[in-house]
Design an enzyme around this catalytic site. Sequence first.
Site, short mmCIF file in Angstrom:
data_model
loop_
_atom_site.label_atom_id
_atom_site.label_comp_id
_atom_site.label_asym_id
_atom_site.label_seq_id
_atom_site.Cartn_x
_atom_site.Cartn_y
_atom_site.Cartn_z
N SER A 1 11.03 2.12 49.04
CA SER A 1 12.38 1.69 49.37
C SER A 1 12.60 0.18 49.16
O SER A 1 12.46 -0.32 48.07
CB SER A 1 12.65 2.11 50.82
OG SER A 1 13.91 1.76 51.23
N ASP B 1 19.73 -0.53 48.09
CA ASP B 1 18.33 -0.91 48.26
C ASP B 1 17.48 -0.28 47.14
O ASP B 1 18.01 0.37 46.23
CB ASP B 1 17.81 -0.58 49.68
CG ASP B 1 17.48 0.89 49.84
OD1 ASP B 1 18.07 1.71 49.11
OD2 ASP B 1 16.66 1.23 50.71
N ASP C 1 15.56 2.24 46.65
CA ASP C 1 15.60 3.65 46.28
C ASP C 1 16.99 4.24 46.49
O ASP C 1 17.17 5.46 46.50
CB ASP C 1 14.54 4.47 47.04
CG ASP C 1 14.71 4.43 48.54
OD1 ASP C 1 15.41 3.52 49.03
OD2 ASP C 1 14.17 5.29 49.24
N PRO D 1 8.04 -1.76 67.78
CA PRO D 1 7.12 -1.81 66.65
C PRO D 1 7.79 -1.19 65.43
O PRO D 1 8.43 -0.14 65.55
CB PRO D 1 5.94 -0.95 67.12
CG PRO D 1 6.48 -0.06 68.19
CD PRO D 1 7.68 -0.73 68.79
N GLY E 1 8.18 0.91 62.08
CA GLY E 1 7.53 2.13 61.62
C GLY E 1 7.09 2.01 60.16
O GLY E 1 6.47 2.92 59.62
N THR E 2 7.44 0.91 59.50
CA THR E 2 7.13 0.79 58.07
C THR E 2 6.31 -0.45 57.74
O THR E 2 5.82 -0.58 56.63
CB THR E 2 8.42 0.73 57.23
OG1 THR E 2 9.17 -0.41 57.66
CG2 THR E 2 9.25 1.98 57.39
N ARG F 1 9.42 -5.93 65.58
CA ARG F 1 10.74 -6.48 65.26
C ARG F 1 11.43 -6.95 66.54
O ARG F 1 11.34 -6.29 67.58
CB ARG F 1 11.63 -5.43 64.60
CG ARG F 1 11.17 -5.06 63.22
CD ARG F 1 12.28 -4.37 62.43
NE ARG F 1 11.72 -3.62 61.31
CZ ARG F 1 11.30 -4.18 60.17
NH1 ARG F 1 11.39 -5.48 60.00
NH2 ARG F 1 10.80 -3.43 59.21
P1 NG1 Z 1 11.26 -0.08 60.66
O1 NG1 Z 1 10.32 -0.83 59.78
O2 NG1 Z 1 10.68 1.01 61.50
O3 NG1 Z 1 12.12 -1.03 61.43
C1 NG1 Z 1 13.04 0.22 58.68
C2 NG1 Z 1 14.46 0.14 59.16
C3 NG1 Z 1 14.89 1.52 59.61
C4 NG1 Z 1 14.71 2.56 58.51
C5 NG1 Z 1 13.29 2.46 57.95
C6 NG1 Z 1 13.04 3.37 56.78
C7 NG1 Z 1 15.53 -1.73 60.32
C8 NG1 Z 1 15.54 -2.60 61.51
N1 NG1 Z 1 14.59 -0.79 60.29
O4 NG1 Z 1 12.25 0.73 59.71
O5 NG1 Z 1 16.20 1.47 60.05
O6 NG1 Z 1 15.67 2.36 57.49
O7 NG1 Z 1 12.96 1.11 57.59
O8 NG1 Z 1 13.35 2.82 55.57
O9 NG1 Z 1 16.37 -1.92 59.43
ZN ZN Z 2 15.64 2.98 51.03
#
Ligand code: NG1
Ligand code: ZN
Length: 551
Positions: free
Chosen positions: A67, A285, A287, A520, A522-523, A528
Amino acid sequence: MNEEQTSLLLHSCSRFPPPKGVRLSYGTAGFREDASILQSTVFRVGILAALRSLKTRSVIGLMITASHNKVSDNGVKIADPNGGMLSQDWEPFADALANAPTPEQFLQLLTDFVKKENIPFDGQQSAEILLGRDTRPSGGSLLEAAKQGISSIIGAVFYDMGIVTSPQLHWMVRARNKGMKATELDYFDQLSSSFRCLIDLIPYGSGISKTVDDILVVDGANGVGGEKLEALKKMLDDLVIDVRNCGKGSGILNEGVGADYVQKEKVIPQEFGSMDVGLRCASLDGDADRLVYFSVPSNVSSYINLVDGDKILSLFAIFIKEQLSILQEAADEKVKAIHHARVGVVQTAYANGASTEYLKQLGLEVVFTPTGVKYLHDKAAQYDIGIYFEANGHGTILFSESFVASLETIKHEPSSASIEQHNAVLRLLAVSKLINQAVGDALSGLLMVEAILRYMGWSIQKWSDLYQDLPSRMLKVKVVDRTAVVTTNAETVVAKPPGIQEAIDAETAKYPQGRSFIRPSGTEDVIRVYAEASSQEGADNLASSVAKLVD
Ligand code: NG1
Ligand code: ZN
């Protein structure tokens, strides 16, 4: 599992040893890491996708993308039969598979899971997987790994859909399982024809047919979205789109460009500047599952006027609400029933507080879920019309099947509805076809925004003025172990480690209209931090003092 299958799996698995010293986790958007360590993971997800297809007796999707992450990262995620994300109850199994240290342990896990889930695994049943990838240079070899994984399950076949946006692949999986045609051309056809339908339904004399800002300038993030938009726009007469950053020049994917950069930094992306002052601009973005709009202000500054996912959500909500209210006076019972549709709006804690306030004032039911499309999507699916968006621009509108069936009935059967009432029904039906029902989709979202702005006769400025965003700041803090932070209440409250929430509350109380939370990612390997306050300085200060609590 028969002997042939066992030895095939052991043999192929031994050619893809997992990376040492890394704990992989199927996060909010699948596995994401530096591309160089992902071969084994993608191979194993290929096997997982085949099992999922056997279990559900349906077509499954496997998408290779990271992404908005940097170009050297990559990732892999599974699309379930309905086009949505992999069912959450399979995620722990995905984690376990990816982390199994040896081929033998991998095989043991697989055997236990097949038994527990009752997966028909006798070589008789076929499995079918659609493969897609974004434009990342590592995508080709990772795709090979996925193919090897799928091929190590007897009876499993794959179809390589090539370089596609994430939402295209999800759409194709959903379409295939509904017995519909599912090529890229079918996708473009559905989008362009329902867009045309919405434009044709704009009442004569209302709306802006052509205005000075009728051109739309799109930042393609140097990724797949720009390229696909170039193809789609050829099928759209009546909409002038200038696509920049389509990845053909020297620009790098997501570097100084793209929806994530634009939304988080609020600055002008590369290839945009003073020549774009006053124009309607949008950013996708990497993707193309996220979309934000922006305009370049006339004063000389690198900042933009951001129109984020929350405002796209608000625009969609206004339009849907307006169509339903047209049906209020309907004499026909079936038409009147449409007016009473259950509409739900789904947001996360990242939604700007001003947007939530605005949506509630419109009389809409607003609910919150944790971050991650899967949570928002599941919640939105509980309504006749569920509209969900993350502030970062990922979102869509879901229509329940029974609701769409009611719309179809009214379309085809004679009723006493007035022409305008009938048109409102047709508009809702066109929206249900235009907007991706599987996941958030920047391309279909963009056409939806364009159709509504035209219907309303609004410029981007008018749209942006719906409400004023509260100043906000997002920061990330690198930590050794992000899982140490555990949250509750749709991520607005820290449950662990103890004491942090009290400290955040104490900081927040110092700022008028202050709001702050941590979670925390997820990616990424970060915590954050988000803060909002009545002034930008306040939001910045609140965010940095909360960040210090985490460090
Ligand atoms: P994480 O890294 O869990 O914050 C981010 C985006 C999510 C979602 C995912 C998947 C923010 C704050 N967080 O997740 O909303 O889009 O990536 O791509 O934008
Ligand atoms: Zn994306």
